[in-house]
Design an enzyme around this catalytic site. Structure first.
Site, PDB file in Angstrom:
ATOM      1  N   ARG A   1      -3.212  28.028  18.799  1.00 36.72           N
ATOM      2  CA  ARG A   1      -3.200  27.638  20.224  1.00 36.72           C
ATOM      3  C   ARG A   1      -4.473  28.163  20.869  1.00 36.72           C
ATOM      4  O   ARG A   1      -5.116  27.503  21.648  1.00 36.72           O
ATOM      5  CB  ARG A   1      -1.960  28.172  20.922  1.00 36.72           C
ATOM      6  CG  ARG A   1      -0.696  27.331  20.735  1.00 36.72           C
ATOM      7  CD  ARG A   1      -0.326  27.112  19.265  1.00 36.72           C
ATOM      8  NE  ARG A   1       0.845  26.312  19.047  1.00 36.72           N
ATOM      9  CZ  ARG A   1       2.054  26.808  18.738  1.00 36.72           C
ATOM     10  NH1 ARG A   1       2.233  28.110  18.579  1.00 36.72           N
ATOM     11  NH2 ARG A   1       3.069  25.998  18.552  1.00 36.72           N
TER      12      ARG A   1
ATOM     13  N   ASP B   1      -1.292  24.544  13.082  1.00 37.07           N
ATOM     14  CA  ASP B   1      -0.273  24.096  14.032  1.00 37.07           C
ATOM     15  C   ASP B   1      -0.752  22.806  14.690  1.00 37.07           C
ATOM     16  O   ASP B   1      -1.791  22.258  14.330  1.00 37.07           O
ATOM     17  CB  ASP B   1       0.025  25.198  15.074  1.00 37.07           C
ATOM     18  CG  ASP B   1       1.500  25.189  15.482  1.00 37.07           C
ATOM     19  OD1 ASP B   1       1.974  24.136  15.951  1.00 37.07           O
ATOM     20  OD2 ASP B   1       2.176  26.220  15.315  1.00 37.07           O
TER      21      ASP B   1
ATOM     22  N   TYR C   1       9.510  38.992  20.591  1.00 37.29           N
ATOM     23  CA  TYR C   1       8.513  37.967  20.883  1.00 37.29           C
ATOM     24  C   TYR C   1       7.575  38.569  21.926  1.00 37.29           C
ATOM     25  O   TYR C   1       7.901  38.653  23.103  1.00 37.29           O
ATOM     26  CB  TYR C   1       9.180  36.660  21.350  1.00 37.29           C
ATOM     27  CG  TYR C   1       9.337  35.673  20.206  1.00 37.29           C
ATOM     28  CD1 TYR C   1       9.800  36.105  18.966  1.00 37.29           C
ATOM     29  CD2 TYR C   1       8.982  34.330  20.341  1.00 37.29           C
ATOM     30  CE1 TYR C   1       9.920  35.219  17.895  1.00 37.29           C
ATOM     31  CE2 TYR C   1       9.103  33.432  19.280  1.00 37.29           C
ATOM     32  CZ  TYR C   1       9.562  33.898  18.058  1.00 37.29           C
ATOM     33  OH  TYR C   1       9.674  33.020  17.003  1.00 37.29           O
ATOM     34  N   PHE C   2       6.409  38.965  21.456  1.00 41.91           N
ATOM     35  CA  PHE C   2       5.491  39.662  22.353  1.00 41.91           C
ATOM     36  C   PHE C   2       4.712  38.687  23.256  1.00 41.91           C
ATOM     37  O   PHE C   2       3.860  39.106  24.018  1.00 41.91           O
ATOM     38  CB  PHE C   2       4.526  40.559  21.553  1.00 41.91           C
ATOM     39  CG  PHE C   2       5.154  41.838  21.055  1.00 41.91           C
ATOM     40  CD1 PHE C   2       6.505  42.121  21.249  1.00 41.91           C
ATOM     41  CD2 PHE C   2       4.380  42.793  20.391  1.00 41.91           C
ATOM     42  CE1 PHE C   2       7.077  43.311  20.783  1.00 41.91           C
ATOM     43  CE2 PHE C   2       4.938  43.988  19.929  1.00 41.91           C
ATOM     44  CZ  PHE C   2       6.287  44.240  20.128  1.00 41.91           C
TER      45      PHE C   2
ATOM     46  N   TRP D   1       2.655  34.398  19.863  1.00 42.37           N
ATOM     47  CA  TRP D   1       2.219  33.006  20.026  1.00 42.37           C
ATOM     48  C   TRP D   1       1.240  32.985  21.182  1.00 42.37           C
ATOM     49  O   TRP D   1       1.453  33.661  22.198  1.00 42.37           O
ATOM     50  CB  TRP D   1       3.429  32.103  20.306  1.00 42.37           C
ATOM     51  CG  TRP D   1       4.462  32.229  19.234  1.00 42.37           C
ATOM     52  CD1 TRP D   1       5.635  32.914  19.297  1.00 42.37           C
ATOM     53  CD2 TRP D   1       4.406  31.668  17.919  1.00 42.37           C
ATOM     54  NE1 TRP D   1       6.315  32.815  18.096  1.00 42.37           N
ATOM     55  CE2 TRP D   1       5.583  32.051  17.241  1.00 42.37           C
ATOM     56  CE3 TRP D   1       3.475  30.871  17.245  1.00 42.37           C
ATOM     57  CZ2 TRP D   1       5.857  31.673  15.925  1.00 42.37           C
ATOM     58  CZ3 TRP D   1       3.751  30.493  15.938  1.00 42.37           C
ATOM     59  CH2 TRP D   1       4.923  30.889  15.286  1.00 42.37           C
TER      60      TRP D   1
ATOM     61  N   GLU E   1      11.088  23.954  13.787  1.00 38.26           N
ATOM     62  CA  GLU E   1      10.863  22.947  14.830  1.00 38.26           C
ATOM     63  C   GLU E   1      10.270  21.640  14.295  1.00 38.26           C
ATOM     64  O   GLU E   1       9.234  21.189  14.776  1.00 38.26           O
ATOM     65  CB  GLU E   1       9.967  23.553  15.920  1.00 38.26           C
ATOM     66  CG  GLU E   1      10.602  24.767  16.570  1.00 38.26           C
ATOM     67  CD  GLU E   1       9.756  25.382  17.683  1.00 38.26           C
ATOM     68  OE1 GLU E   1      10.340  25.787  18.697  1.00 38.26           O
ATOM     69  OE2 GLU E   1       8.514  25.467  17.540  1.00 38.26           O
TER      70      GLU E   1
ATOM     71  N   HIS F   1       4.958  20.843  13.191  1.00 43.95           N
ATOM     72  CA  HIS F   1       3.747  21.452  13.773  1.00 43.95           C
ATOM     73  C   HIS F   1       2.510  21.000  12.989  1.00 43.95           C
ATOM     74  O   HIS F   1       1.656  21.808  12.629  1.00 43.95           O
ATOM     75  CB  HIS F   1       3.869  22.973  13.797  1.00 43.95           C
ATOM     76  CG  HIS F   1       4.869  23.470  14.810  1.00 43.95           C
ATOM     77  ND1 HIS F   1       4.649  23.355  16.175  1.00 43.95           N
ATOM     78  CD2 HIS F   1       6.083  24.045  14.678  1.00 43.95           C
ATOM     79  CE1 HIS F   1       5.696  23.866  16.831  1.00 43.95           C
ATOM     80  NE2 HIS F   1       6.590  24.280  15.944  1.00 43.95           N
TER      81      HIS F   1
HETATM   82  C1  ACM Z   1       8.874  29.794  16.349  1.00 45.46           C
HETATM   83  O1  ACM Z   1       8.818  30.565  17.325  1.00 45.46           O
HETATM   84  N1  ACM Z   1       8.808  28.483  16.518  1.00 45.46           N
HETATM   85  C2  ACM Z   1       9.040  30.290  15.000  1.00 45.46           C
END
Ligand code: ACM
Ligand code: ZN
Length: 774
Positions: A164, A193, A436-437, A485, A345, A264
Site C-alpha cells: 500500500r 497486493d 493490528y498495529f 497494514w 479475502e 489481492h
Molecule cells: C488481513 O488483514 N487481510 C489478513
C-alpha cells in the site's frame, strides 16, 4: 579553552556514574540484583571466543558507537575489564534460545544457549546501559545482576505491508533493528497486493515494471475524498531482498516472504491480465470518477483499498505455472522454512462465473468455490513442501479444507487459530482485536488511521494461548505477531508512530513468562523505554499520556462534574474554564453548572504531551436523572442513559461511540426528572444520520409532561428531522405555557429501510445523542 571545557565535562561525567535502573523490556524470566556496578569504558574488552558470536558483538559495538560514541576492542583473549560473549550449549536457561547474564565490578558474561541466546543477552546488556545514552559519556555504569532468561514463544513476529506504501531499504533495516532490540525473531514481509507488486521476478519483469506502479491513490480514509492522481510505486530487487535477509539473519531474525494468492492479486493481473478469469474486464477503481487512470481502461493496479473480485483464475494451468515460476525465484532468496501464501479475502464471484474454474471444480470433484481455493492452496503447498518449505496462510485457508501441513495465521479473531490447533495444525496468532498495529492507539488520533482502538494496555493484555485449548492443543500455538497494514501509513515516521510503544507490550507478551506479567509494573518500565525511544530518535506515539475526560452528573444532579486523568503519573495536569486564560492545577473533579468550555493540558518535563477540550452545553435536562426503556443495543451502549443528558453534543459522528446510544428497529421511552416543576417551552432530541451505515433519523418523537411522575399530559409530536449537518440533526416539539418536572419522550426508529437504500429491508439503526429541554 574548548579543550579544557571538554575535559572538565568528561571528568564530571565519569565522576558521577550511577547505574541504570534495571528496566528491561521484554522482562527477563529471572533477575537477581547484586551490589556494585561494572564500569564500561572504551578500554573495556569485548571477548568473543567463537567467531559465530561476532554478529552479536558487532551489534553491540554498533550500538555503543551510535549512542555512546565509542566501540570496544574485540579479542579472543580473556582478561580483566571485559565483556565475554559466548555461546555454550546446556547452560542453565529456562528454555530454547535462552541465555545467562552476569554483571559485576570485575566484568560481564553473556552465555547463550544458542547464537540467538547470546544475541538476546546482548539486547539485555544494551538495556542495562543508561537509557539516555549520549556520545560524550566516557564511562557508564552497568548494575550488577544475574539474569537467567529465555523466550516463552518460539515465533515472535512483526509484519510490514510494503504494498500500500513502500519504504526505503534503509528503513526496512531500521525496522529489523527495532525488532532485534525487542528480542523478536520473525519479520513477515508482505510483498504483493492489489496496490503493488514489490519484489523483482526476473522471468516476469512486468510484475514490477507494470504491477509495481499505480496511477494514483485515494485521498483520506476509504472511500476517500478524491484521487491524488500521483504515480506511486517501486520494488525491491532480488539483490536488495538478499541484503535484507542477510541483515535480518545477522540479528537472528528470519524473514518470511508473503506472496498473496489467490486474492489481492490486482497488481499481478495488471501486469498479466491472463491471470484473471476475465482478462477483458476493465479494473474498476471504485468511488473515484476523479481517478485519471479511468480513461486508460483495461486492467490496473488498484488505487483504492479493500477487497477486489479480480483474483487469480484457478481454472487455468497457466496460473499455476506462473505461481510456480514466482515461487522458484522467491524460495532461493529466503532461507526461512516458512513461506506465506496469503489466502485471505478472496471473493469467489469470478470463480462462480468462470467456465474454466467451474470445469476445474467438476474435474477435481470439489464441493464449491471454497473447495477450489483449498485446491489452489493445497496444490501450491505440495509444490512448496517439495522445496522444503512449510506454508503459512491467513485463516481463510481453513475454508474448504486445510492444506495438510499448513500453519494458520489467525487474524479474524482467534476462532481460526483455535480450530486449527484442535486439528493439530500449528498456529500463529494475529487477531485484529489486539495486535493490528494499524488501529488507532489514541481516542483522538491527529492523522487518519484505518480505525479500531487498540491502546497499548490492550496489546499488553493479550494472551496468545486461547483458554479454549487444552495443554496438548496449546503446544500448536507457535506465538503471535502484530500486523502493520500501510493504507494510511505513507512514511517511516508514521510506521514508527504506529509501532511504538506497542511493540514493547507485544514483545513482553511473547517473551516473558505469563505469571510475571503485570500492567502496573510494565508501566513503570515503560517510562524508561520512552527515554530509550528518545535516545533512538524514534517517533513514538504519546497516546499513553492522553487525558481521559469523564463527565458525570454532579452531586444531587446539580450540574456536571468532569474528571480528568492521564494514565501517566509523572507529569502535570492543568486546566482552564471558558475565558480563563491561566491554567489551574487539576486536583479534583471540576463541577460546572452552565455552558462551559474546559481545556486541559498534560505536560511532562516541560513538554506538552496531550491537550483536550470538553465543551459542555447546558439546558434544563443536563446532568439530571434520566431513565431509558429498553436499554440500548449491546454494541452501542454509549455511556448508558446519561449519554442523553451529559452536555456533550456529538460532533465527531460515529467515530465517538461513547457519545450516542443505539437502537435497532425498536422504539425507546426516555424519562427525565428535572428535579422541580418548571415552565417549559421546547423539547428536542439530537440524533445521527448515516444512511450508508443503515443509521436513520427517528421517524417520530412524542413528548409528554408530568408534575408528579405518574400522570402525563401530551406536549406534542414531531416527525420532521431538522438536519444541522448531513450527519446530524434533531426532532423538536415547541409549545407555550407548559409546566412540568418529568419529561417523557417516545422515539420511534425507521422500522424498515426502503428499497434502493443500503440495507434495504432491514431495520434501521437509531443513534441518539443529546436531549435538550428549554
Ligand atoms: C488481513 O488483514 N487481510 C489478513
Ligand atoms: Zn477462472
Amino acid at each position: 579553552m574548548r579543550i579544557t571545557l571538554f575535559l572538565l565535562c568528561s571528568l564530571f561525567l565519569s565522576g558521577t556514574v550511577i547505574g541504570q535502573k534495571i528496566s528491561i523490556i521484554p522482562k527477563p524470566a529471572s533477575i537477581t540484583t547484586a551490589t556494585g556496578t561494572f564500569k564500561l569504558t572504551a578500554a573495556t574488552k569485548l571477548v568473543v571466543p567463537n567467531d559465530a558470536d561476532l554478529n552479536a558483538a558487532r551489534f553491540l559495538n554498533d550500538y555503543l558507537q551510535q549512542y555512546l560514541g565509542f566501540q570496544l576492542p574485540v579479542t579472543k583473549q580473556r582478561g580483566a575489564n571485559s565483556i565475554v560473549l559466548s555461546t555454550r550449549q546446556h547452560i542453565a536457561a529456562p528454555g530454547n534460545d535462552g541465555y545467562a547474564f552476569t554483571s559485576g565490578p570485575t566484568g560481564i558474561t553473556v552465555d547463550g544457549e544458542t547464537g540467538a541466546g547470546t544475541f538476546y543477552g546482548v539486547q539485555t546488556l544494551i538495556q542495562l546501559l543508561p537509557a539516555n545514552a549520549a556520545p560524550g559519556m566516557q564511562s557508564v555504569a552497568i548494575p550488577a545482576v544475574r539474569i537467567s532468561d529465555a523466550p516463552r514463544f518460539q515465533y515472535r513476529g512483526m509484519h510490514l505491508d510494503v504494498t500500500r506504501h513502500m519504504f526505503p531499504l534503509s528503513f526496512i533495516k531500521k525496522y529489523i533493528d527495532y525488532l532485534a532490540l525487542h528480542k523478536m525473531n520473525y519479520f513477515h514481509w508482505h510483498l504483493t497486493d492489489d496496490q503493488g507488486w514489490r519484489i523483482e521476478i526476473k522471468k516476469y519483469p512486468q510484475l514490477t515494471s507494470v504491477g509495481g506502479w499505480r496511477d494514483g491513490t485515494i485521498i483520506g480514509r476509504y472511500p476517500g475524498t478524491g484521487n491524488d492522481n500521483q504515480r506511486y510505486g517501486g520494488f525491491y530487487t532480488q539483490e536488495e531482498v538478499k541484503e535484507v535477509v542477510k541483515y535480518a539473519a545477522d540479528r537472528f531474525i528470519t524473514v518470511v516472504p508473503e506472496i498473496e494468492m489467490p486474492g489481492h492479486a490486482s497488481a499481478a493481473i495488471a501486469a498479466f491480465p491472463w491471470l484473471s478469469c476475465f482478462p477483458e474486464k476493465e479494473t474498476e477503481i471504485p468511488h473515484h470518477p476523479s481517478a485519471a487512470s479511468k480513461a486508460k481502461g483495461g486492467k490496473k493496479v488498484q488505487e483504492t483499498f479493500g477487497v477486489f473480485e479480480d483474483i487469480f483464475c484457478a481454472g487455468k494451468d497457466s496460473t499455476f505455472l506462473f505461481l510456480q515460476d514466482v515461487v522458484d525465484e522467491v524460495v532461493p532468496l529466503f532461507p526461512s522454512k516458512y513461506f506465506h501464501v496469503g489466502g485471505d479475502e478472496a471473493p469467489k464471484e469470478h470463480w462462480a462465473q468462470c467456465p474454466k474454474c467451474q470445469a476445474r471444480i467438476k474435474a477435481e470433484g470439489l464441493k464449491d468455490e471454497h473447495g477450489l481455493q483449498s485446491y489452489l492452496i493445497q496444490r501450491m503447498e505440495k509444490y512448496l513442501n517439495a522445496k522444503g518449505k512449510t506454508i503459512i496462510g491467513w485463516d481463510e485457508i481453513l475454508e474448504g479444507g486445510l492444506a495438510p501441513n499448513a500453519i494458520v495465521m489467525s487474524w479474524r479473531g482467534e476462532a481460526g487459530g483455535i480450530a486449527a490447533a484442535k486439528d493439530k495444525h500449528q498456529v500463529i496468532m494475529t487477531p485484529g482485536s489486539h495486535v493490528y498495529f494499524d488501529h488507532s492507539q489514541s481516542g483522538d488520533e491527529d492523522s487518519v488511521t484505518i480505525g479500531g482502538f487498540t491502546p497499548i494496555e490492550k496489546v499488553y493484555s493479550y494472551e496468545p494461548v486461547p483458554k479454549e485449548l487444552n495443554e496438548a492443543q496449546a503446544k500448536f500455538v507457535l506465538g503471535a505477531q502484530a500486523n502493520l497494514w500501510t493504507e494510511y501509513i505513507r512514511y517511516p515516521q508514521k510506521v514508527e508512530y504506529m509501532v511504538f510503544p506497542r511493540i514493547g507490550a507485544l514483545s513482553e507478551v511473547l517473551w516473558s513468562p505469563k505469571a510475571g506479567r503485570s500492567w502496573p509494573e510494565f508501566e513503570q518500565r515503560l517510562q524508561t523505554q520512552f527515554t530509550r525511544y528518545n535516545t533512538w530518535g524514534v517517533n513514538w506515539s504519546k497516546a499513553y499520556f492522553d487525558i481521559a475526560a469523564t463527565v458525570q452528573p454532579a452531586q444531587g444532579n446539580k450540574g456536571l462534574q468532569v474528571k480528568l486523568a492521564s494514565k501517566d503519573k509523572t507529569g502535570k495536569l492543568t486546566y482552564g474554564i471558558s475565558g480563563v486564560h491561566f491554567a489551574k492545577n487539576y486536583t479534583a473533579p471540576i463541577v460546572v453548572n452552565q455552558t462551559s468550555a474546559i481545556t486541559a493540558l498534560y505536560s511532562r518535563n516541560g513538554q506538552v504531551m496531550d491537550s483536550v477540550s470538553v465543551n459542555l452545553m447546558f439546558n434544563k435536562a443536563t446532568g439530571k436523572k434520566v431513565t431509558i426503556n429498553p436499554p440500548p443495543a449491546p454494541n452501542y451502549p454509549g455511556d448508558g442513559a446519561f449519554t442523553l443528558v451529559n452536555g456533550i453534543i456529538n460532533n465527531k459522528g460515529m467515530t465517538r461511540s461513547a457519545e450516542f446510544i443505539g437502537y435497532n428497529g425498536k422504539p425507546v421511552t426516555i424519562v427525565i426528572d428535572l428535579g422541580s416543576v418548571q415552565p417549559l417551552e421546547m423539547v428536542a432530541a439530537h440524533a445521527l444520520s448515516a444512511g450508508g451505515s443503515w443509521v436513520h433519523p427517528p421517524q417520530e418523537m412524542e413528548v409528554s409532561l408530568s408534575t408528579d411522575g405518574t400522570s402525563y399530559k401530551r406536549m406534542g409530536t414531531a416527525r420532521e428531522f431538522k438536519g444541522v449537518t448531513p450527519q446530524k440533526g434533531m426532532l423538536e416539539v415547541v409549545a407555550e405555557g407548559q409546566r412540568g418536572r418529568f419529561v417523557k419522550l417516545v422515539l420511534k426508529p425507521l422500522e424498515k429501510i426502503p428499497a434502493n437504500l443500503p440495507g434495504a429491508g432491514n431495520a434501521a439503526w437509531m443513534f441518539l445523542d443529546e436531549i435538550e429541554v428549554r
